[in-house]
Design a protein around this motif. Structure first.
Motif, PDB file in Angstrom:
ATOM      1  N   TYR A 275       3.886   7.348  -1.324  1.00  0.00           N
ATOM      2  CA  TYR A 275       2.612   7.185  -0.630  1.00  0.00           C
ATOM      3  C   TYR A 275       2.806   7.181   0.888  1.00  0.00           C
ATOM      4  O   TYR A 275       1.956   7.671   1.637  1.00  0.00           O
ATOM      5  CB  TYR A 275       1.926   5.899  -1.099  1.00  0.00           C
ATOM      6  CG  TYR A 275       1.498   5.961  -2.549  1.00  0.00           C
ATOM      7  CD1 TYR A 275       0.317   6.595  -2.918  1.00  0.00           C
ATOM      8  CD2 TYR A 275       2.293   5.398  -3.550  1.00  0.00           C
ATOM      9  CE1 TYR A 275      -0.072   6.664  -4.248  1.00  0.00           C
ATOM     10  CE2 TYR A 275       1.913   5.464  -4.888  1.00  0.00           C
ATOM     11  CZ  TYR A 275       0.730   6.095  -5.226  1.00  0.00           C
ATOM     12  OH  TYR A 275       0.356   6.170  -6.548  1.00  0.00           O
ATOM     13  N   GLY A 276       3.951   6.635   1.345  1.00  0.00           N
ATOM     14  CA  GLY A 276       4.240   6.681   2.776  1.00  0.00           C
ATOM     15  C   GLY A 276       4.409   8.103   3.272  1.00  0.00           C
ATOM     16  O   GLY A 276       3.874   8.485   4.325  1.00  0.00           O
ATOM     17  N   ALA A 277       5.143   8.919   2.496  1.00  0.00           N
ATOM     18  CA  ALA A 277       5.333  10.323   2.863  1.00  0.00           C
ATOM     19  C   ALA A 277       4.005  11.067   2.848  1.00  0.00           C
ATOM     20  O   ALA A 277       3.732  11.913   3.715  1.00  0.00           O
ATOM     21  CB  ALA A 277       6.323  10.979   1.903  1.00  0.00           C
ATOM     22  N   LEU A 278       3.161  10.769   1.862  1.00  0.00           N
ATOM     23  CA  LEU A 278       1.849  11.418   1.783  1.00  0.00           C
ATOM     24  C   LEU A 278       1.031  11.144   3.036  1.00  0.00           C
ATOM     25  O   LEU A 278       0.420  12.054   3.618  1.00  0.00           O
ATOM     26  CB  LEU A 278       1.100  10.917   0.539  1.00  0.00           C
ATOM     27  CG  LEU A 278      -0.319  11.443   0.370  1.00  0.00           C
ATOM     28  CD1 LEU A 278      -0.306  12.913  -0.024  1.00  0.00           C
ATOM     29  CD2 LEU A 278      -1.075  10.614  -0.695  1.00  0.00           C
ATOM     30  N   GLY A 279       1.027   9.880   3.495  1.00  0.00           N
ATOM     31  CA  GLY A 279       0.273   9.536   4.699  1.00  0.00           C
ATOM     32  C   GLY A 279       0.773  10.280   5.924  1.00  0.00           C
ATOM     33  O   GLY A 279      -0.022  10.753   6.747  1.00  0.00           O
TER      34      GLY A 279
END
Length: 705
Positions: A275-279
């Motif tokens: 989810y961090g990479a997605l953001g």
């Protein structure tokens, strides 16, 4: 080809506890059994099972599965027997080999029957032990790799089509995406060689023109994440040719119009980093609306987990990105094979696939024909999924286009049978409403409800359609038996003497039917004349042969929505013909009366007595009334009759309705095939100089009481 020690070393490399002696026995036994057999490419046949075993070692399968792969063709293609396999390798390996062998022993007439029987045995075998499916998929993958050596084009295309329709979707459903993609690519190259060559050439040209664009974008993504403290492996590739071809055909666009032919995969260590990479990616490049999917919080039915998104990269291209952990990636590449665990008692598998397999196996019990089985199973395997929730929060996965009826049957068969309504997100909706991703669905039920034939018009899942069809068939059969019983009672009432107590039993035997219900059903369908029934009940009692008193339907007309064989009449007030929009009206103890939708008679009939009907696929023939005005001159009637004969219309009746000094009006009843045939007749009449006008007569209003 792998040598014996190489294959054994591979297995021991990932499973030191593997039974080395079992693998050695299997290798030697298979080599001796296949002997001098050759494959289409000239290689020793024995090389095939060894290559299949090698494919399975890449999946780190257990020793029993590897032994099964080595032995999988021995029972079918050599003199080896199942008893020998069990004696030499034990009951577990023998059972697996038997499961794989059964899939190849197909003896049916048509392609559909062959494919359906194959699929039926397949599903039953894999429901018992899914390792049978893994061996068969590896077997099919290797066969596809060597498909080009088969000299017969028809055989190559048949194998490729079967691979595309059955084996690739099965691989996808158990999460083995690499198997699926390679099978699709190889089958696509055989089935659509021109399209395959065109797309691969365009991909090569694109790669040459843009330099190493995939590497540049991969490096950029990796650098962006590293700067923010996320260590990630980034892989990039062009999509495979079949995926591109499918998008081109589904969207009706050219290759040049495709903007997302590159896909990238971001692999991280922990789910939180996904989810961090997605953001970070969404903050760096614009997201393509509607393309984000979270399969981590709501995994696919086959256990697949990943984040999917699409962004507009600064190189003016749209790219797809998948974000997942390394563990999720292993599961995505190898599907159920990645879940196998080794224990003292053998291998176990998780429950992630059991539900959809149970659904497919359940369909086997309800499919009445090979066509139905293929239709339902392909539905269950092919369609994209959406996620909906019960009021208690249970996640239900369904294909796109699913309705509350599909949802109800997915929860439980009884709930589906008793469905009377539904609420989506708290709002009452029609049962044909399409469920959207994330909807909460509440099913309203009643014990007095039963499945409705009309649900077939909007049910999307194979399970729901199979259940509905089975109930409708049973209900139709019960109705046919009841209708036949009424005809039977009328026949008995005309018998010259009272029947003996066992007359019905003896009649069933004489007619070679299984039981009295089958006799009633046969009578209702008009397959027996009254005279034949009389003769069966009391030989010599029928009088004039061939008597058939009860009304039956026209032999070449069938109605969708009406029990096959149930008596109906085409209403004389509107004389419907195939192609007209029609409605049936039920009457007590009388045939269903079929009217055109505009018929004024329907205004007097209660709507609860209406039956929703459509013409059956084989419908051909009906009568229509025409009002034809001809000139009052010699030969006009002959011209009209000649036109009708030339158009293939048989004149049933003709009446002179009006006559004056200039014109004659005739009411002509003719037999026609369908509405199109009738319209051609009208047009031909109007084109004649002797005919002033020709019209189909409007439905007649009911007579006043």
């Amino acid at each position: 080809m792998l040598r014996q020690y190489e294959l054994v070393d591979r297995v021991l490399g990932y499973d030191p506890e593997a039974d080395e002696a079992l693998l050695n026995r299997a290798y030697v036994f298979s080599m001796a059994a296949h002997g001098s057999q050759k494959r289409a490419n000239g290689d020793p046949y024995f090389s095939h099972p060894i290559e299949v075993a090698g494919i399975l070692t890449d999946l780190h399968m257990d020793d029993e599965t590897i032994a099964t792969a080595i032995l999988h063709d021995t029972v079918e293609d050599t003199l080896a027997t199942p008893e020998q396999i069990e004696k030499t390798f034990g009951p577990s390996v023998a059972r697996l080999v038997d499961g794989v062998t059964k899939l190849s022993k197909i003896e049916a007439q048509s392609d559909n029957e062959r494919a359906a029987e194959n699929l039926r045995k397949f599903l039953l075998a894999m429901s018992d032990d899914i390792r049978v499916l893994l061996v068969k998929l590896a077997d099919r993958l290797h066969n596809m790799r060597t498909l080009k050596f088969i000299p017969s084009e028809d055989k190559r295309r048949r194998i490729a089509r079967e691979t595309m329709d059955i084996y690739a979707p099965l691989a996808e459903r158990i999460g083995m995406y690499e198997f699926m993609k390679e099978m699709q690519t190889l089958a696509f190259a055989e089935l659509e060689p021109d399209a395959f060559d065109s797309i691969t050439k365009r991909l090569a040209q694109l790669k040459e023109g843009g330099g190493d664009q995939v590497s540049r974008i991969s490096s950029g993504i990796r650098l962006l994440l590293a700067q923010k403290g996320i260590k990630a492996d980034v892989e990039g590739r062009e999509k495979h040719p079949y995926s591109i071809w499918r998008k081109m055909t589904e969207r009706h666009i050219s290759f040049e119009q495709l903007s997302d032919i590159m896909a990238f995969r971001v692999l991280v260590d922990e789910p939180e980093q996904c989810y961090g990479a997605l953001g970070l990616l969404h903050a760096r490049w614009p997201m393509v609306p509607g393309r984000f999917k979270d399969y981590i919080s709501t995994p696919k039915r086959n256990g697949y987990r990943s984040l999917h998104t699409a962004v507009i990269h600064h190189e003016r291209v749209r790219i797809e990105i998948q974000i997942r952990t390394h563990k999720m990636h292993a599961e995505a590449e190898f599907g159920v094979a990645a879940h196998w665990a080794y224990k003292a008692g053998g291998m176990i598998q998780p429950d992630v696939n059991s539900r959809w397999i149970r659904d497919l196996v359940e369909i086997l019990d309800h499919a009445a024909s090979p066509e139905e089985l293929l239709e339902h199973t392909r539905m269950a395997m092919y369609q994209d999924r959406i996620f909906a929730f019960t009021p208690q929060g249970e996640l239900i996965q369904l294909p796109k286009g699913a309705t509350p009826v599909d949802f109800a049957y997915a929860v439980h068969t009884d709930l589906g049978d008793q469905t009377v309504g539904a609420k989506i997100n708290g709002r009452v909706v029609p049962l044909r409403t399409e469920i959207m991703n994330g909807d909460q669905v509440q099913i309203l039920r009643s014990k007095a409800q039963e499945p409705q034939a009309a649900w077939m018009n909007f049910a999307a899942t194979g399970k729901a359609r199979a259940k509905i069809r089975r109930f409708v068939r049973q209900k139709e059969q019960a109705e046919m038996v009841a209708l036949g019983r009424r005809f039977y009672d009328a026949i008995v009432a005309r018998m010259p003497a009272q029947l003996a107590p066992d007359a019905l039993t003896q009649a069933v035997k004489r007619l070679k039917l299984s039981d009295p219900d089958r006799l009633m059903e046969t009578i209702a369908r008009g397959a027996l004349t009254d005279a034949q029934v009389m003769e069966a009940l009391m030989p010599g009692s029928s009088g004039e042969a061939g008597t058939n008193v009860h009304p039956t339907q026209h032999s070449v007309i069938s109605m969708k929505g009406l029990t096959p064989g149930v008596a109906f009449t085409l209403a004389p007030c509107c004389t419907p013909v195939p192609g007209d929009r029609i409605v049936g009206v039920r009457h007590a103890d009388a045939p269903v009366e079929v009217h055109v939708i505009e018929c004024p008679v329907l205004q007097a009939a209660p709507e609860e007595d209406w039956v929703d009907l459509a013409w059956g696929d084989g419908s051909d023939g009906g009568t229509a009334r025409l009002a034809v005005i001809v000139r009052n001159q010699p030969g006009s009637l002959g011209v009209m009759a000649g036109i009708l004969g030339g158009q293939g219309a048989n004149i049933v009746n003709i009446n002179l309705a009006e006559r004056d000094e200039s014109f004659h009006t005739f009411i002509v009843t003719i037999e026609v095939h369908d509405v199109g045939h009738l319209m051609r007749i009208v047009a031909a009449l109007r084109a004649a100089d002797a005919v002033v006008n020709a019209e189909r007569m409007e439905p007649r209003a009911p007579l006043a009481a």
